[in-house]
Design a protein around this motif. Structure first.
Motif, PDB file in Angstrom:
ATOM      1  N   ARG A 166      -5.856   3.558   6.805  1.00 60.33           N
ATOM      2  CA  ARG A 166      -6.909   4.368   7.424  1.00 60.33           C
ATOM      3  C   ARG A 166      -7.966   4.789   6.400  1.00 60.33           C
ATOM      4  O   ARG A 166      -9.165   4.766   6.679  1.00 60.33           O
ATOM      5  CB  ARG A 166      -6.294   5.607   8.072  1.00 60.33           C
ATOM      6  N   GLU A 167      -7.511   5.163   5.203  1.00 69.15           N
ATOM      7  CA  GLU A 167      -8.439   5.669   4.199  1.00 69.15           C
ATOM      8  C   GLU A 167      -8.889   4.563   3.243  1.00 69.15           C
ATOM      9  O   GLU A 167     -10.050   4.510   2.848  1.00 69.15           O
ATOM     10  CB  GLU A 167      -7.789   6.799   3.392  1.00 69.15           C
ATOM     11  N   GLY A 168      -7.941   3.690   2.872  1.00 67.72           N
ATOM     12  CA  GLY A 168      -8.234   2.698   1.845  1.00 67.72           C
ATOM     13  C   GLY A 168      -9.150   1.590   2.323  1.00 67.72           C
ATOM     14  O   GLY A 168     -10.070   1.180   1.596  1.00 67.72           O
ATOM     15  N   PRO A 226     -11.500   1.466   4.819  1.00 71.60           N
ATOM     16  CA  PRO A 226     -12.922   1.840   4.889  1.00 71.60           C
ATOM     17  C   PRO A 226     -13.539   2.079   3.506  1.00 71.60           C
ATOM     18  O   PRO A 226     -14.732   1.834   3.303  1.00 71.60           O
ATOM     19  CB  PRO A 226     -12.907   3.140   5.704  1.00 71.60           C
ATOM     20  N   PHE A 277      -5.959   8.728  -1.448  1.00 73.83           N
ATOM     21  CA  PHE A 277      -6.463   8.329  -0.128  1.00 73.83           C
ATOM     22  C   PHE A 277      -6.671   9.549   0.770  1.00 73.83           C
ATOM     23  O   PHE A 277      -7.663   9.649   1.494  1.00 73.83           O
ATOM     24  CB  PHE A 277      -5.473   7.373   0.554  1.00 73.83           C
ATOM     25  N   SER A 284      -8.551  -0.930  11.831  1.00 73.29           N
ATOM     26  CA  SER A 284      -7.387  -0.152  11.395  1.00 73.29           C
ATOM     27  C   SER A 284      -7.041   0.836  12.498  1.00 73.29           C
ATOM     28  O   SER A 284      -7.917   1.497  13.053  1.00 73.29           O
ATOM     29  CB  SER A 284      -7.731   0.604  10.109  1.00 73.29           C
ATOM     30  N   ASN A 323       4.021   8.153   9.088  1.00 68.30           N
ATOM     31  CA  ASN A 323       2.636   7.699   8.901  1.00 68.30           C
ATOM     32  C   ASN A 323       1.976   8.155   7.610  1.00 68.30           C
ATOM     33  O   ASN A 323       1.013   7.557   7.173  1.00 68.30           O
ATOM     34  CB  ASN A 323       1.777   8.091  10.119  1.00 68.30           C
ATOM     35  N   GLY A 362      -5.572   3.564  12.292  1.00 69.05           N
ATOM     36  CA  GLY A 362      -5.762   4.950  11.870  1.00 69.05           C
ATOM     37  C   GLY A 362      -4.480   5.724  11.726  1.00 69.05           C
ATOM     38  O   GLY A 362      -4.480   6.912  11.457  1.00 69.05           O
ATOM     39  N   GLN A 363      -3.375   5.047  11.895  1.00 65.28           N
ATOM     40  CA  GLN A 363      -2.094   5.745  11.878  1.00 65.28           C
ATOM     41  C   GLN A 363      -1.658   6.106  10.461  1.00 65.28           C
ATOM     42  O   GLN A 363      -1.368   7.254  10.176  1.00 65.28           O
ATOM     43  CB  GLN A 363      -1.051   4.861  12.565  1.00 65.28           C
ATOM     44  N   CYS A 364      -1.585   5.131   9.576  1.00 66.66           N
ATOM     45  CA  CYS A 364      -1.019   5.447   8.265  1.00 66.66           C
ATOM     46  C   CYS A 364      -2.095   5.513   7.183  1.00 66.66           C
ATOM     47  O   CYS A 364      -3.121   4.868   7.243  1.00 66.66           O
ATOM     48  CB  CYS A 364       0.119   4.501   7.893  1.00 66.66           C
ATOM     49  N   THR A 365      -1.802   6.342   6.207  1.00 70.08           N
ATOM     50  CA  THR A 365      -2.801   6.766   5.236  1.00 70.08           C
ATOM     51  C   THR A 365      -3.467   5.627   4.450  1.00 70.08           C
ATOM     52  O   THR A 365      -4.697   5.567   4.400  1.00 70.08           O
ATOM     53  CB  THR A 365      -2.162   7.783   4.265  1.00 70.08           C
ATOM     54  N   PRO A 366      -2.698   4.730   3.839  1.00 72.72           N
ATOM     55  CA  PRO A 366      -3.358   3.759   2.962  1.00 72.72           C
ATOM     56  C   PRO A 366      -4.379   2.893   3.694  1.00 72.72           C
ATOM     57  O   PRO A 366      -5.465   2.620   3.173  1.00 72.72           O
ATOM     58  CB  PRO A 366      -2.197   2.899   2.449  1.00 72.72           C
ATOM     59  N   THR A 392     -10.466   8.029  13.316  1.00 71.71           N
ATOM     60  CA  THR A 392      -9.381   8.528  14.166  1.00 71.71           C
ATOM     61  C   THR A 392      -9.400  10.051  14.218  1.00 71.71           C
ATOM     62  O   THR A 392      -9.422  10.715  13.190  1.00 71.71           O
ATOM     63  CB  THR A 392      -8.017   8.057  13.620  1.00 71.71           C
TER      64      THR A 392
END
Lengths: 429, 549
Positions: free
Chosen positions: A348-350, A352, B89, A340, B44, A342-346, B174
């Motif tokens: 980057r977080e979802g 992992p 998230f 990922s 983003n 790492g740019q957009c939230t879903p 990141t």
């Protein structure tokens, strides 16, 4: 066996050299194309039914026709040679064994939509393909097949190799463009689409290596011939990279629409002895998994879409009953979590988070509600991201849960992996 | 012009506007983190997703331009679910340390969490964590709180014109930070503390000093240079703890330089003068002056005003000199001249944003001086001190020894004076030699107006009570005048402004009761009437939108 198109020259000695390529009729298609009007070239490719071989299956001719005719900025062709989708190993062989086919195809494509420059964005680890491509470019340049005034047509074309630095997401076209420009490889917002604002701000077409390598053949032998090789709207042949528990894994060129059963059992010699088929990933790691009762499907874009999976890049991963489905998807999720951008939230977080839950289930720490939670996380990622990487994780996770739910439940109920640790292959001897 | 429907309401929009812009102009709140009206769209955070009829996927409202006939929902079931998902998230790896986080109370994540978040977390895995890093002497970065909105990167790159921040690593690892150096080099770097929607970037000068909701916020001005940036002064228990930018499209957009922000540290510095030399200082000073006036020797008295004082201070000090003392020895030390452009202000912020003239009111001081009798040059006045023509010198907020540091004779000649009175907020070389010193209020402790380099008259508001016995220079001037027989009764700076408006021609158009937040241009000399102001065409700018994050 069916007709070979892309792999026809793979067994020839020094197949990567210009001399042999010329002897086999190389660069005749370019000469022919340059005598045609660009629109005629696009029309021919449209008629052939050639669809993008990178995974999305978008008709190549249609993609070219989206590029505006007039543009203040130069137009570019980006050749996607990143080949990052796990399970895929086809483009590297084209670049290693028949690089001139790619160069010729690229020149024709660029001519068709009015570009004079192409970059081949190659996966950085592909040392030999890069060397072969550089060598072929030098040969073609020397022979006048790229450069100024090719075949006295007034058409100029130049092509460069740009090695990547190792990121899956750079196979996504806008991330590829960013990376090619020297930036961190991260997808851009769309719109604007690359056909309007792409590389260095100019209109850009991004095509897969395999897609472009077909183009000289289409020009030489005609759209009808190519279309007739496969089923309707899925013209031509396809390189299938088969890996996993079959007796003869490898790269096979087969007509589009070849049934999956035929590929596994006839072409690849079936499942290794004493074992039975459990699951098949039909088109690279991001395509939803299939069960043994689904393998009568024809391997083409539309047939796989109909049964809720995807044709993808033609990377078939075959698994027998020794394979733990939770472990497989946990490993795939690890890959996506790592890749990922790492740019957009879903994403980057979802992603992992999915990985952590799957690892926990596999390790015996699964809890009631985990499966529902996983599905909901997938639901929350899918469609809400900048690029398809999040979807590429969510889709197979949903697929594995849908097709092998009892196995997930068994993990949670037993508090361990029912299949047990991966057997050590050295113990068999 | 495109007509669109948002949540059932038909709205006429401008061509090229985004859904989020149209919504916010019409009072429809679409939550967002990464969108900032002054920055490029990055799309983003995905918080501003909305549903558009006939579009299968949710779209980011910050990056989607309106089209005629578009039907948008910001509250549909799908949107609400996506919003809750984004909040979840963003929070799964967040430390949830609001009780010890400086951003609490002005944190978008906290606010939206109340509005769109869930009470209980479904996340039971280990959170990933980062090391803390101080990015320079001014800013602390806490990556654990970061939501990767990249506002800081975009500010530094696109607005400060300083390509020094970026993303490193990938996925959940990141990190957002400086590329090579451990510290940001931009003189505007502290703006990233303001634009950071969460507590990932906090000011090392302000951290842990006060909770945001306990502070008072006063819209005023920065006094650090001749630009006259609009600023909020935040006070707690009488102390100014931080300065943040206030929006003014004509002056500073919504930015401040680091030096300006940190100038508040001077307000209560150790060298601050809190009390007069003696409680009787003013009376003694009046007595000294009176002796000369009684002997008809008002012309042996010199008065220095200052480009650091407000127009009201300078006006009254000048009036004291002209009408009560009756001297022409009235001058002001000039600030460094700056032939660089003042405006129009564009991004990236030009190198000329910070002015060479470090005085906030050189224009105003000159206006108060030149509207009546005065000495052309402060140098001439000092020379008159050296030659003995001037025997008594009243210095308001100026430090002639420092101002003429190239001339060691200045300090010596001041020794020859019969009487030297200095009104100053901080001890300086001149105040050390004064017979009497009276304390002066700092810029944060008084009302009044400054005229910036472009001629814009802006209002300075008192954010806190003057330290010790300090007060505005006009108050000292008024007391001196009254002790010398005048009968002045100015009650406020605003009252003095009324007199300025009626007495100083360039200020005639100014309604002292209604100086707008954005300030008002003083009248330019007639021959420049047809010229565009030094700030450029004010109409060429975009209307301000909420830039408070």
């Amino acid at each position: 066996m069916a007709e070979k198109v892309l792999t026809a020259r793979f067994d020839v000695t020094d197949s990567h050299r210009l001399e042999g390529y010329r002897a086999d009729g190389g660069y005749k298609a370019l000469e022919k194309a340059l005598a045609m009007k660009p629109e005629e070239v696009i029309e021919e490719v449209k008629k052939s039914g050639l669809r993008g071989r990178g995974g999305a299956g978008f008709p190549a001719g249609v993609k070219w026709s989206f590029v505006p005719k007039e543009s203040e900025k130069p137009k570019y062709l980006c050749v996607n040679a990143d080949e990052g989708e796990p399970g895929t190993f086809k483009d590297r062989y084209i670049m290693e064994l028949d690089p001139h086919a790619l160069i010729e195809g690229s020149a024709i494509a660029a001519y068709a939509f009015g570009s004079h420059a192409a970059y081949v964005y190659v996966r950085g680890e592909f040392k030999l393909p890069i060397a072969r491509l550089e060598g072929a470019l030098a040969e073609a340049r020397k022979a006048g097949f790229i450069g100024k005034n090719i075949f006295d047509s007034d058409y100029d074309f130049e092509m460069w190799v740009q090695p990547g630095a190792g990121a899956y997401v750079c196979g996504e076209e806008t991330a590829l463009i960013e990376s090619n420009e020297g930036h961190r490889g991260m997808p851009r917002l769309k719109p604007p689409f690359p056909a309007v604002v792409g590389l260095f701000g100019g209109p850009t077409v991004v095509n897969n290596v395999e897609t472009l390598a077909y183009v000289p053949h289409i020009i030489n032998r005609g759209a009808e011939w190519f279309a007739s090789l496969g089923p309707e709207k899925n013209g031509g042949t396809k390189l299938f990279g088969v890996s996993g528990h079959v007796t003869k894994p490898g790269l096979y060129e087969l007509p589009m629409g070849t049934p999956l059963r035929e590929i596994i059992y006839d072409v690849c010699g079936g499942i290794r002895e004493g074992h039975e088929l459990k699951a098949v990933i039909p088109g690279g790691s991001s395509t939803p998994v299939l069960t043994p009762d689904e393998i009568d499907v024809n391997m083409d874009f539309d047939s796989l879409a109909k049964i809720g999976s995807m044709f993808g890049s033609g990377a078939i991963i075959v698994m027998d009953e020794t394979t733990c489905m939770v472990r497989v998807i946990a490993r795939l999720a690890k890959f996506y979590a790592h890749e990922s951008c790492g740019q957009c939230t879903p994403c980057r977080e979802g992603v992992p988070w999915i990985h952590k839950i799957l690892e926990r289930i596999e390790a015996g720490g699964g809890r009631e509600g985990d499966i529902e939670l996983l599905s909901d996380i997938c639901d929350n990622i899918q469609g809400n991201t900048i690029c398809p990487l999040g979807d590429a994780c969510a889709m197979p996770v949903r697929g594995f849960i849908a097709k092998f739910k009892p196995e997930f439940e068994a993990h949670i109920k037993q508090g361990k992996c029912p299949i047990g640790p991966i057997p050590n292959p050295w113990n068999n001897h | 012009m495109p007509k669109i429907i948002i949540d059932g309401v038909e709205i006429e929009a401008q061509e090229g506007q985004t859904i989020l812009q149209v919504a916010s102009e019409n009072g429809i709140d679409i939550p967002h983190f990464c969108y900032h009206p002054r920055m490029k769209i990055s799309g983003n955070c995905r918080m501003c997703l909305v549903e558009i009829e006939k579009v299968p996927k949710l779209q980011i409202s910050c990056g989607t331009q309106v089209r005629d006939g578009m039907v948008v929902s910001t509250k549909s079931e799908k949107v609400v679910k996506a919003r809750r998902a984004i909040m979840e998230f963003l929070l799964i790896n967040h430390p949830l340390d609001c009780p010890i986080c400086d951003e609490a109370g002005e944190c978008k994540l906290q606010d939206y969490c109340f509005e769109y978040g869930q009470a209980e977390s479904r996340f039971s895995e280990e959170k990933h964590t980062f090391e803390r890093l101080d990015v320079g002497p001014d800013i602390t970065r806490n990556m654990n709180r970061c939501i990767h909105c990249t506002r800081c990167i975009r500010f530094l790159r696109d607005i400060a014109g300083s390509e020094e921040a970026g993303l490193s690593e990938r996925g959940g690892h990141t990190a957002v930070g400086p590329y090579l150096e451990k510290a940001y080099q931009s003189p505007f770097s502290m703006n990233i503390v303001d634009v950071c929607p969460v507590g990932a970037l906090t000011s090392r000068h302000f951290r842990f000093k006060a909770r945001s909701w306990l502070m008072q916020k006063t819209r005023s001005l920065c006094a650090g240079c001749a630009r006259g940036c609009n600023a909020y002064l935040w006070t707690y228990q009488g102390r100014v703890l931080r300065m943040t930018p206030a929006e003014n499209d004509q002056v500073n957009l919504c930015w401040l330089c680091n030096a300006g922000r940190l100038s508040i540290k001077r307000i209560q510095a150790e060298d601050r003068i809190l009390d007069p030399t003696r409680s009787t200082a003013i009376n003694e000073a009046a007595g000294k002056i009176k002796v000369y006036l009684d002997n008809d020797q008002g012309d042996k008295i010199g008065v220095l005003i200052s480009a650091r004082l407000t127009n009201e201070d300078n006006f009254l000090v000048c009036k004291l000199a002209r009408e009560v003392i009756g001297t022409n020895w009235l001058a002001c030390v000039k600030g460094e001249s700056d032939d660089r452009l003042f405006g129009p202000l564009d991004t990236p912020l030009p190198e000329w944003f910070i002015r060479k003239d470090t005085n906030p009111n050189s224009q105003g001081a000159s206006d108060m001086l030149t509207c009546g009798d005065h000495t052309e040059d402060a140098r001439a006045l000092i020379n008159a001190v050296a030659s003995g023509q001037i025997r008594v010198l009243l210095v308001f907020s100026e430090d002639p020894i420092a101002a003429f540091a190239d001339d060691p004779g200045v300090a010596e000649s001041l020794e020859n004076l019969d009487f030297l009175l200095v009104s100053a907020s901080h001890r300086n070389l001149t105040s050390e030699r004064a017979h009497l010193v009276v304390p002066e209020a700092s810029f944060a402790e008084k009302d009044g107006s400054f005229t910036n380099e472009a001629g814009r008259v802006q209002w300075l508001s008192k954010a806190t009570q003057p330290a010790g016995q300090s007060r505005s220079a006009w108050q000292t001037a008024q007391e001196l005048a009254n002790l010398l027989g005048a009968k002045w009764s100015y009650a406020s700076a605003a009252g003095i402004m009324s007199e300025i408006a009626s007495g100083v021609s360039a200020y005639e158009d100014i309604d002292p009761a209604a100086i707008p937040e954005m300030g008002v241009m003083k009248r330019q000399p007639d021959n420049q009437d047809s010229q565009p102001s030094a700030e450029g065409d004010p109409d060429a700018r975009v209307d301000p939108v909420d830039t408070d994050q």
